[in-house]
Write a protein that holds these residues in place. Structure first.
Motif, PDB file in Angstrom:
ATOM      1  N   THR A  79       0.742  -0.984   0.239  1.00 46.24           N
ATOM      2  CA  THR A  79       0.478  -0.002   0.268  1.00 46.24           C
ATOM      3  C   THR A  79       1.353   1.115   0.311  1.00 46.24           C
ATOM      4  OG1 THR A  79      -2.014  -1.048   1.068  1.00 46.24           O
ATOM      5  CG2 THR A  79      -2.021   1.014   0.985  1.00 46.24           C
ATOM      6  N   ARG A  81       0.537   5.343   0.857  1.00 45.32           N
ATOM      7  CA  ARG A  81      -0.588   6.701   0.994  1.00 45.32           C
ATOM      8  C   ARG A  81       0.714   7.422   0.923  1.00 45.32           C
ATOM      9  NH1 ARG A  81      -1.338   3.907   5.421  1.00 45.32           N
ATOM     10  NH2 ARG A  81      -3.670   2.763   3.879  1.00 45.32           N
ATOM     11  N   ARG A  91      -8.340  13.277   6.370  1.00 47.91           N
ATOM     12  CA  ARG A  91      -8.568  12.251   5.278  1.00 47.91           C
ATOM     13  C   ARG A  91      -8.660  12.366   3.583  1.00 47.91           C
ATOM     14  NH1 ARG A  91     -12.063   7.427   6.605  1.00 47.91           N
ATOM     15  NH2 ARG A  91     -10.804   6.758   4.973  1.00 47.91           N
ATOM     16  N   GLU A  94      -5.858  12.864   1.879  1.00 49.81           N
ATOM     17  CA  GLU A  94      -4.892  11.279   1.741  1.00 49.81           C
ATOM     18  C   GLU A  94      -5.005  10.160   0.364  1.00 49.81           C
ATOM     19  OE1 GLU A  94      -5.586   8.604   4.766  1.00 49.81           O
ATOM     20  OE2 GLU A  94      -5.831   6.881   3.665  1.00 49.81           O
ATOM     21  N   VAL A  96      -4.177   6.854  -1.876  1.00 47.69           N
ATOM     22  CA  VAL A  96      -4.345   5.650  -1.869  1.00 47.69           C
ATOM     23  C   VAL A  96      -4.493   4.429  -3.014  1.00 47.69           C
ATOM     24  CG1 VAL A  96      -4.730   3.199  -0.327  1.00 47.69           C
ATOM     25  CG2 VAL A  96      -5.013   6.183   0.778  1.00 47.69           C
ATOM     26  N   ASP A 112      -7.717   4.570  -4.118  1.00 50.98           N
ATOM     27  CA  ASP A 112      -8.510   5.961  -3.249  1.00 50.98           C
ATOM     28  C   ASP A 112      -9.511   4.710  -3.129  1.00 50.98           C
ATOM     29  OD1 ASP A 112      -6.803   7.549  -3.008  1.00 50.98           O
ATOM     30  OD2 ASP A 112      -7.253   7.991  -4.868  1.00 50.98           O
TER      31      ASP A 112
END
Length: 215
Positions: A79, A81, A91, A94, A96, A112
Motif C-alpha cells: 500500500t 499512501r 482524510r 489522503e 491511496v 483511493d
C-alpha cells in the motif's frame, strides 16, 4: 516534501516478513523523482535511494504489517499512501493505491476509495464518473473519433467500507445521493491522447475528472 505531501509505504502479509525491501523503496523514490526534477546524471538504485530521498526532502515512512492488516485477500500486498502536510487536510488530503503480484505480473487492487484489478502498464485513461447507463458508449465514441483504440476497460466500484470523499477533482455528495453511484472507468488505450481528447472527455455529462497515466 513533494508538493506538500509525505508518503507511507506499507508491506502486508508475507512481504512484511522480508528483511530487504529496499528494491521497492528505490522504485518508489525513482517514480517520485521522475515527476519533479533530474538527478544530475544519477540513477536511483537500492544503494542511493534513501540518500536521494533525503536530499530532495521526500519523507517516506515504511511499515510492515505481518498479522491481520487491511489487505487480507492476498498473500503479499503493498500500500502506498500519500498524505497532505497542510494543516486541517485530514482524510480529504489522503491518496491511496494498493497492489499485489500474482506469478510475475503486478496488479493494482485499489485506487483511493475504489476497488480494482488491472495491470499497470502502457497508457491508461482513468475517468472518475457517475456509473450510469451510456457512459461507456459516450467515452468510446469520443476516443474512436480521435483514433484512440481501447485495449481493455474495467469499472472500479466504490469500496463498501469507504466514506464519501473525493478521489479525483470533482464534487462529492452525501450518502444516499448520486455519489453512491461513483466509479472509476479504467481504460488501457493505444493512440495519441491529446489535451483536446482529455478536454472533450471531461466535458461529458457525469464525468467528474479525467487522468492520463503513461507507464
Amino acid at each position: 516534501m513533494v508538493g506538500g505531501r509525505r508518503f507511507e509505504l506499507v508491506y502486508h502479509g508475507e512481504l512484511a516478513g522480508m528483511s530487504n525491501t529496499r528494491p521497492l523503496f528505490a522504485a518508489l523514490v525513482k517514480g517520485l523523482m521522475s515527476s519533479i526534477s533530474n538527478l544530475g546524471g544519477r540513477e536511483v538504485n537500492i544503494v542511493n535511494a534513501t540518500l536521494i530521498a533525503r536530499e530532495r526532502g521526500i519523507a517516506i515512512d515504511e511499515k510492515h504489517v505481518r498479522d491481520g492488516g487491511a489487505v487480507p485477500t492476498y498473500a503479499s500486498a503493498v500500500t502506498l499512501r500519500s498524505l497532505s502536510t497542510e494543516e486541517g487536510a485530514g482524510r480529504a488530503g489522503e491518496q491511496v493505491i494498493e497492489g499485489y503480484v500474482s506469478g510475475n505480473t503486478a496488479y493494482i487492487s485499489k485506487v483511493d476509495r475504489f476497488t480494482a484489478n488491472f495491470q499497470p502498464e502502457g497508457t491508461l485513461l482513468v475517468l472518475h464518473n457517475y456509473d450510469e447507463p451510456g457512459k461507456i458508449g459516450n467515452v468510446g465514441m469520443v476516443l474512436g473519433k480521435h483514433g484512440v483504440n481501447i485495449n481493455f476497460m474495467q469499472v472500479a466500484a466504490v469500496e463498501v467500507e469507504a466514506g464519501a470523499r473525493a478521489v479525483l477533482d470533482g464534487p462529492v455528495e452525501t450518502a444516499g445521493s448520486r455519489a453512491e453511484k461513483e466509479a472509476l472507468m479504467i481504460l488501457g488505450v493505444a493512440g495519441e491522447v491529446t489535451e483536446g481528447v482529455l478536454g472533450e472527455l471531461g466535458k461529458s455529462d457525469g464525468i467528474l475528472g479525467v487522468s492520463l497515466v503513461r507507464l
